[in-house]
Design a protein around this motif. Structure first.
Motif, PDB file in Angstrom:
ATOM      1  N   GLU A  57       0.840  -1.187   0.000  1.00 42.43           N
ATOM      2  CA  GLU A  57       0.000   0.000   0.000  1.00 42.43           C
ATOM      3  C   GLU A  57       0.879   1.243   0.000  1.00 42.43           C
ATOM      4  O   GLU A  57       2.031   1.213   0.441  1.00 42.43           O
ATOM      5  CB  GLU A  57      -0.927   0.027   1.218  1.00 42.43           C
ATOM      6  CG  GLU A  57      -0.214   0.116   2.551  1.00 42.43           C
ATOM      7  CD  GLU A  57      -1.173   0.249   3.726  1.00 42.43           C
ATOM      8  OE1 GLU A  57      -1.949   1.222   3.740  1.00 42.43           O
ATOM      9  OE2 GLU A  57      -1.156  -0.627   4.604  1.00 42.43           O
ATOM     10  N   TYR A  58       0.323   2.321  -0.513  1.00 41.91           N
ATOM     11  CA  TYR A  58       1.053   3.579  -0.591  1.00 41.91           C
ATOM     12  C   TYR A  58       1.205   4.189   0.799  1.00 41.91           C
ATOM     13  O   TYR A  58       0.220   4.412   1.498  1.00 41.91           O
ATOM     14  CB  TYR A  58       0.312   4.547  -1.517  1.00 41.91           C
ATOM     15  CG  TYR A  58       0.894   5.934  -1.545  1.00 41.91           C
ATOM     16  CD1 TYR A  58       2.156   6.170  -2.091  1.00 41.91           C
ATOM     17  CD2 TYR A  58       0.194   7.017  -1.029  1.00 41.91           C
ATOM     18  CE1 TYR A  58       2.697   7.447  -2.119  1.00 41.91           C
ATOM     19  CE2 TYR A  58       0.724   8.296  -1.059  1.00 41.91           C
ATOM     20  CZ  TYR A  58       1.980   8.500  -1.603  1.00 41.91           C
ATOM     21  OH  TYR A  58       2.515   9.765  -1.623  1.00 41.91           O
ATOM     22  N   ARG A  59       2.447   4.436   1.203  1.00 41.78           N
ATOM     23  CA  ARG A  59       2.735   5.073   2.496  1.00 41.78           C
ATOM     24  C   ARG A  59       3.515   6.352   2.204  1.00 41.78           C
ATOM     25  O   ARG A  59       4.707   6.288   1.869  1.00 41.78           O
ATOM     26  CB  ARG A  59       3.555   4.136   3.387  1.00 41.78           C
ATOM     27  CG  ARG A  59       2.868   2.803   3.688  1.00 41.78           C
ATOM     28  CD  ARG A  59       1.819   2.948   4.765  1.00 41.78           C
ATOM     29  NE  ARG A  59       2.426   3.240   6.048  1.00 41.78           N
ATOM     30  CZ  ARG A  59       2.909   2.317   6.882  1.00 41.78           C
ATOM     31  NH1 ARG A  59       2.868   1.027   6.546  1.00 41.78           N
ATOM     32  NH2 ARG A  59       3.419   2.663   8.044  1.00 41.78           N
ATOM     33  N   PRO A  60       2.888   7.522   2.285  1.00 43.09           N
ATOM     34  CA  PRO A  60       3.550   8.752   1.835  1.00 43.09           C
ATOM     35  C   PRO A  60       4.860   9.055   2.550  1.00 43.09           C
ATOM     36  O   PRO A  60       5.774   9.617   1.935  1.00 43.09           O
ATOM     37  CB  PRO A  60       2.496   9.847   2.108  1.00 43.09           C
ATOM     38  CG  PRO A  60       1.506   9.236   3.028  1.00 43.09           C
ATOM     39  CD  PRO A  60       1.512   7.774   2.747  1.00 43.09           C
ATOM     40  N   MET A  61       5.003   8.691   3.818  1.00 44.83           N
ATOM     41  CA  MET A  61       6.250   8.996   4.529  1.00 44.83           C
ATOM     42  C   MET A  61       7.383   8.054   4.134  1.00 44.83           C
ATOM     43  O   MET A  61       8.558   8.372   4.340  1.00 44.83           O
ATOM     44  CB  MET A  61       6.013   8.946   6.039  1.00 44.83           C
ATOM     45  CG  MET A  61       5.158  10.098   6.550  1.00 44.83           C
ATOM     46  SD  MET A  61       5.083  10.158   8.352  1.00 44.83           S
ATOM     47  CE  MET A  61       4.151   8.676   8.700  1.00 44.83           C
ATOM     48  N   PHE A  62       7.040   6.909   3.577  1.00 46.11           N
ATOM     49  CA  PHE A  62       8.061   5.966   3.130  1.00 46.11           C
ATOM     50  C   PHE A  62       8.369   6.108   1.643  1.00 46.11           C
ATOM     51  O   PHE A  62       9.495   5.854   1.202  1.00 46.11           O
ATOM     52  CB  PHE A  62       7.580   4.532   3.401  1.00 46.11           C
ATOM     53  CG  PHE A  62       8.517   3.458   2.916  1.00 46.11           C
ATOM     54  CD1 PHE A  62       9.634   3.097   3.662  1.00 46.11           C
ATOM     55  CD2 PHE A  62       8.301   2.799   1.715  1.00 46.11           C
ATOM     56  CE1 PHE A  62      10.512   2.118   3.228  1.00 46.11           C
ATOM     57  CE2 PHE A  62       9.161   1.809   1.265  1.00 46.11           C
ATOM     58  CZ  PHE A  62      10.267   1.471   2.030  1.00 46.11           C
ATOM     59  N   TYR A  63       7.378   6.540   0.877  1.00 50.85           N
ATOM     60  CA  TYR A  63       7.418   6.384  -0.571  1.00 50.85           C
ATOM     61  C   TYR A  63       8.656   6.984  -1.238  1.00 50.85           C
ATOM     62  O   TYR A  63       9.326   6.328  -2.032  1.00 50.85           O
ATOM     63  CB  TYR A  63       6.154   6.994  -1.191  1.00 50.85           C
ATOM     64  CG  TYR A  63       6.161   6.918  -2.698  1.00 50.85           C
ATOM     65  CD1 TYR A  63       5.830   5.734  -3.352  1.00 50.85           C
ATOM     66  CD2 TYR A  63       6.528   8.020  -3.472  1.00 50.85           C
ATOM     67  CE1 TYR A  63       5.863   5.650  -4.740  1.00 50.85           C
ATOM     68  CE2 TYR A  63       6.560   7.945  -4.844  1.00 50.85           C
ATOM     69  CZ  TYR A  63       6.224   6.763  -5.472  1.00 50.85           C
ATOM     70  OH  TYR A  63       6.271   6.674  -6.827  1.00 50.85           O
ATOM     71  N   HIS A  64       8.959   8.253  -0.947  1.00 52.87           N
ATOM     72  CA  HIS A  64      10.037   8.910  -1.699  1.00 52.87           C
ATOM     73  C   HIS A  64      11.397   8.297  -1.396  1.00 52.87           C
ATOM     74  O   HIS A  64      12.208   8.086  -2.309  1.00 52.87           O
ATOM     75  CB  HIS A  64      10.038  10.413  -1.470  1.00 52.87           C
ATOM     76  CG  HIS A  64       9.950  10.853  -0.051  1.00 52.87           C
ATOM     77  ND1 HIS A  64       8.930  10.470   0.794  1.00 52.87           N
ATOM     78  CD2 HIS A  64      10.751  11.649   0.691  1.00 52.87           C
ATOM     79  CE1 HIS A  64       9.103  11.015   1.977  1.00 52.87           C
ATOM     80  NE2 HIS A  64      10.206  11.728   1.958  1.00 52.87           N
TER      81      HIS A  64
END
Length: 261
Positions: free
Chosen positions: A235-242
């Motif tokens: 799943e998309y996790r914004p704090m991990f994604y970049h």
């Protein structure tokens, strides 16, 4: 074409960096003052390492020699603030039981480890940058990004003066690993966090690209790959994604394993 915007940002950073090596942190436009003129908070030091990692990437990509002394100042500043850190044999044995991953009783587990002195070793071979000399403020992402800064700087410049710091930050980062999961967010905590997990993964991926002969890191990184893909890959996790995306790109470049896509 973002080159003009990047140039303006770099010009500003180079003009603003004081002899201490750390950039002014935050700014209050009403008082015309920086936010922390006489102290360094945990968030401040973490973001200093972000800035240094970005500047080192710029230097590695462009060869702009103006960035070199600024990066040297950053690395000296991070080194001066680094505390000795490691993991003793007993702590290693306890963590091998995967007690840090227990889903219940986590506060009691953490309290017990602190009481028994099994959270970390202050005489280890590793180092962790801290803003104020306290291990509870030595953010794991800062360890990772200080390491990443040195990796990029030394490769671009050929300067090996900070190699001892590189090895110490690497040892510190490895000591923060939670077996079968990510990385402890702080030396005094047993929980991981998306930001620091992604930053640590990226640093180890780039270290392995630079030093593929290091078998210890290769083995840990292979396990980190599996753990973080299982933890964050569905799943998309914004704090991990970049951070995780950059790490996955580095791993794909090395392995051509399609799971990193």
């Amino acid at each position: 074409d973002y080159s003009s915007s990047i140039t303006l940002a770099i010009d500003h950073w180079l003009a603003e960096q004081p002899p201490s090596g750390l950039l002014p942190y935050g700014f209050d436009f009403l008082t015309d003052r920086e936010s922390e003129p006489n102290k360094v908070s945990m968030a401040n030091l973490a973001r200093q390492t972000y800035a240094a990692a970005v500047l080192s990437d710029y230097y590695a990509r462009t060869g702009d020699t103006r960035a070199r002394p600024a990066l040297e100042q950053f690395l000296v500043a991070f080194g001066e603030r680094s505390l000795p850190f490691g993991k003793g044999r007993l702590q290693t044995l306890v963590e091998a039981t995967h007690v840090l991953s227990m889903p219940i009783g986590r506060y009691k587990i953490q309290s017990a480890l602190k009481r028994l002195g099994l959270m970390y070793d202050t005489a280890g071979t590793g180092k962790v940058p801290s803003p104020d000399g306290h291990y509870g403020h030595a953010y794991t992402g800062g360890v990772a990004l200080a390491l990443l800064t040195e990796l990029r700087y030394s490769q671009a410049s050929g300067d090996a003066r900070f190699a001892d710091l590189r090895r110490a930050w690497l040892d510190g980062l490895l000591a923060l690993r939670i077996p079968g999961r990510g990385f402890r967010e702080l030396p005094t905590a047993i929980d991981s966090a998306p930001y620091s997990d992604g930053q640590a993964w990226l640093a180890l991926a780039e270290y392995h690209r630079r030093f593929p002969q290091d078998r210890r890191v290769a083995a840990v990184l292979a396990d980190v790959d599996d753990s973080l893909i299982a933890l964050y890959g569905h799943e998309y996790r914004p704090m991990f994604y970049h951070w995780g995306t950059m790490a996955a790109a580095a791993r794909y470049a090395d392995t051509h394993d399609p799971r990193f896509l």
